[in-house]
Design an enzyme around this catalytic site. Structure first.
Site, PDB file in Angstrom:
ATOM      1  N   ARG A 140       0.836  -1.204   0.000  1.00  0.00           N
ATOM      2  CA  ARG A 140       0.000   0.000   0.000  1.00  0.00           C
ATOM      3  C   ARG A 140       0.869   1.251   0.000  1.00  0.00           C
ATOM      4  NH1 ARG A 140      -4.947   1.720   3.225  1.00  0.00           N
ATOM      5  NH2 ARG A 140      -4.725   3.189   1.513  1.00  0.00           N
ATOM      6  N   ARG A 169       3.276  -4.496   3.827  1.00  0.00           N
ATOM      7  CA  ARG A 169       2.722  -4.842   5.140  1.00  0.00           C
ATOM      8  C   ARG A 169       2.773  -6.357   5.277  1.00  0.00           C
ATOM      9  NH1 ARG A 169      -2.200  -0.376   5.551  1.00  0.00           N
ATOM     10  NH2 ARG A 169      -0.777   1.409   5.400  1.00  0.00           N
ATOM     11  N   ASP A 195      -3.053  -0.741   8.872  1.00  0.00           N
ATOM     12  CA  ASP A 195      -2.092   0.361   8.992  1.00  0.00           C
ATOM     13  C   ASP A 195      -1.074   0.030  10.082  1.00  0.00           C
ATOM     14  OD1 ASP A 195      -3.531   1.715   7.105  1.00  0.00           O
ATOM     15  OD2 ASP A 195      -4.467   3.129   8.486  1.00  0.00           O
ATOM     16  N   GLU A 233      -4.554  13.913   5.222  1.00  0.00           N
ATOM     17  CA  GLU A 233      -3.475  13.665   4.253  1.00  0.00           C
ATOM     18  C   GLU A 233      -3.515  14.692   3.109  1.00  0.00           C
ATOM     19  OE1 GLU A 233      -3.092   8.837   4.577  1.00  0.00           O
ATOM     20  OE2 GLU A 233      -4.838   9.663   3.601  1.00  0.00           O
ATOM     21  N   ARG A 238      -7.159  15.934   2.030  1.00  0.00           N
ATOM     22  CA  ARG A 238      -8.227  14.983   2.357  1.00  0.00           C
ATOM     23  C   ARG A 238      -9.121  15.596   3.435  1.00  0.00           C
ATOM     24  NH1 ARG A 238      -7.269   8.656   4.016  1.00  0.00           N
ATOM     25  NH2 ARG A 238      -9.108   8.333   5.289  1.00  0.00           N
ATOM     26  N   ARG A 258     -14.373   4.182  -2.629  1.00  0.00           N
ATOM     27  CA  ARG A 258     -13.111   4.298  -3.347  1.00  0.00           C
ATOM     28  C   ARG A 258     -13.197   3.511  -4.655  1.00  0.00           C
ATOM     29  NH1 ARG A 258      -8.538   4.189   1.538  1.00  0.00           N
ATOM     30  NH2 ARG A 258      -9.388   6.028   2.596  1.00  0.00           N
ATOM     31  N   TYR A 305      -5.194   5.262  -2.987  1.00  0.00           N
ATOM     32  CA  TYR A 305      -4.171   6.304  -2.914  1.00  0.00           C
ATOM     33  C   TYR A 305      -3.426   6.399  -4.254  1.00  0.00           C
ATOM     34  CZ  TYR A 305      -4.520   6.594   2.228  1.00  0.00           C
ATOM     35  OH  TYR A 305      -4.943   6.795   3.514  1.00  0.00           O
ATOM     36  N   GLU A 356      -3.192   2.644  -6.176  1.00  0.00           N
ATOM     37  CA  GLU A 356      -3.743   1.392  -5.642  1.00  0.00           C
ATOM     38  C   GLU A 356      -5.025   1.056  -6.398  1.00  0.00           C
ATOM     39  OE1 GLU A 356      -2.613   2.388  -0.932  1.00  0.00           O
ATOM     40  OE2 GLU A 356      -4.655   2.576  -1.638  1.00  0.00           O
TER      41      GLU A 356
END
Ligand code: NAG
Ligand code: NAG
Ligand code: NAG
Ligand code: NAG
Length: 389
Positions: free
Chosen positions: A56, A75, A81, A242, A258, A318, A347, A368
């Site tokens: 990510r 990750r 996260d 962000e 954002r 999204r 993103y 992404e």
């Protein structure tokens, strides 16, 4: 197939239009903008190896030598996260046609709230590439959040040891970007490095850090704080998060933000700094209702007086990854747009080269996207700004 169809539609149009375009703007020798997707590659695919569950947070930049560097978080055990990670990097020396195998810059072992990307910023003067990131951003099973940097002086082949910028900035949760930092090309504060990001969810807001000596020393610059600051938020609160700054041709810095709690609209917040990132005055804040947004990190790029913007253009979900462009420094957006992916997408980050006439015709996007979930892959897309001509 979609590409070919688009091209055949555009060709007759361009033949008619180009003379008119150059007539309207004598400074530009390129024909009218008609962005066209010309190449795509999946740079990272989640869940295919035992070492990495999810890739990510895409970042992409050109280096001073003309190579492309793509970065993301790997990750290790889940998509969370707060997950042990390493920073993955790939390099291309042929403008994105071929890429090196993945290597890594930093690995936090098993630490669940270790590394967090981040901003990449190129210093043309020092010929360096700087990666600014955070460790322990969420203060989950760790105590002190620190802003860190590593630097490459050899075109992204090797990286310095991490430096702890919190020694200069003070200790505070600050997550740069994710996206690009800028080096000011124009006054005020020419050559300054400006890296903007956001705070913790409670102490959120847009914050910028500044360096006037190619990254040797850093200090805190502009802040646009959330309301109520340092207090728990609720739906519709003012909560800038962000962000992506770009320098406009008048030397001001436009920051596209954002809108985390969807204050005022399901769209982007935009704010401008007139003093090289020292302040982000509320008088310069507006809500861009044309840039509908589900609350996500978006991409923005300034190139030769035009501003480009990418996000999943949908008010709630999204999906619908779209490239838009502005001929008025982001005050208005052209009606034409380029949908790059109808489905799940997240993103994004954008870069460009300005070295030769041929290079200047392209922008390069890393984002992404997936079929069922936006975090399935990180995709590289090369867009020809003038319909492939
Ligand atoms: C970074 O520096 C700050 C301030 O001196 C310190 O509190 C923190 O522990 C350091 N972080 C790391 C990862 O070394
Ligand atoms: C995709 O985004 C564009 C730009 O906001 C919008 O005009 C279009 O209707 C969107 N399409 C879908 C299917 O949401
Ligand atoms: C390309 O970008 C660099 C760094 O921003 C700048 O110094 C240079 O003048 C630019 N060149 C052109 C042709 O725009
Ligand atoms: C990765 O695999 C896990 C376990 O099979 C699954 O739950 C998850 O949805 C997958 N993630 C992606 C991005 O495909």
């Amino acid at each position: 197939m979609g590409i070919l169809a688009n091209l055949s539609l555009l060709l007759p149009f361009l033949q008619v239009c180009c003379g008119v375009g150059s007539h309207f703007n004598k400074k530009q020798y390129f024909p009218l903008l008609s962005p066209l997707l010309v190449e795509e590659q999946l740079l990272w695919v989640s869940n295919v190896t035992a070492e990495v569950n999810t890739f990510r947070i895409p970042l992409i930049t050109f280096t001073p030598k003309g190579s492309l560097l793509a970065f993301c978080e790997a990750r290790k055990f889940s998509y969370n996260d707060m997950e042990a990670k390493f920073f993955a990097v790939k390099r291309s020396v042929d403008k994105g046609s071929t890429w090196s195998p993945m290597s890594f810059i930093l690995d936090d072992g098993p630490q669940v709230d270790g590394l967090n990307l981040g901003v990449v910023v190129v210093d043309e003067k020092a010929q360096s590439v700087i990666l600014v990131y955070t460790v322990c951003f969420h203060q989950y099973k760790c105590i002190t959040s620190s802003v860190m940097m590593v630097e490459s002086l050899d075109d992204g082949l090797s990286w310095s040891r991490p430096r702890n910028l919190s020694e200069q900035l003070g200790v505070k949760s600050f997550a740069p970007g994710p996206g690009l930092g800028i080096q000011k090309r124009l006054p005020p504060h020419q050559d300054r490095l400006v890296v903007c990001g956001h705070g913790t969810l409670k102490g959120d807001g847009v914050f910028c850090i500044l360096s006037d000596d190619s990254g040797k020393t850093w200090r805190n610059g502009a802040a646009l704080k959330s309301i109520p600051y340092n207090q728990p938020k609720q739906a519709l609160d003012f909560n800038p998060d962000e962000c992506q700054p770009v320098e406009l041709s008048d030397g001001s810095i436009l920051v596209n933000v954002r809108n985390q709690n969807q204050y005022h609209c399901h769209c982007r917040m935009v704010v401008r700094s007139l003093d090289g990132g020292e302040t982000l005055p509320v008088e310069e804040l507006f809500f861009d209702k044309n840039l509908i947004d589900p609350a996500v990190a978006a991409g923005m790029l300034e190139k030769e007086g035009r501003v480009y913007f990418t996000n999943p253009a949908h008010p709630e979900k999204r999906v619908n990854f779209t490239l838009r462009w502005s001929l008025t420094n982001g005050k208005s957006w052209e009606k034409d747009m380029l949908q790059l992916w109808p489905g799940p997408s997240g993103y994004s980050c954008m870069t460009t080269l300005n070295s030769s006439t041929e290079d200047r015709k392209f922008i390069f996007i890393l984002y992404e996207r997936g079929k069922r979930d936006s975090v399935e892959t990180v995709v590289f897309a090369k867009v020809h700004l003038y319909g492939g001509l």
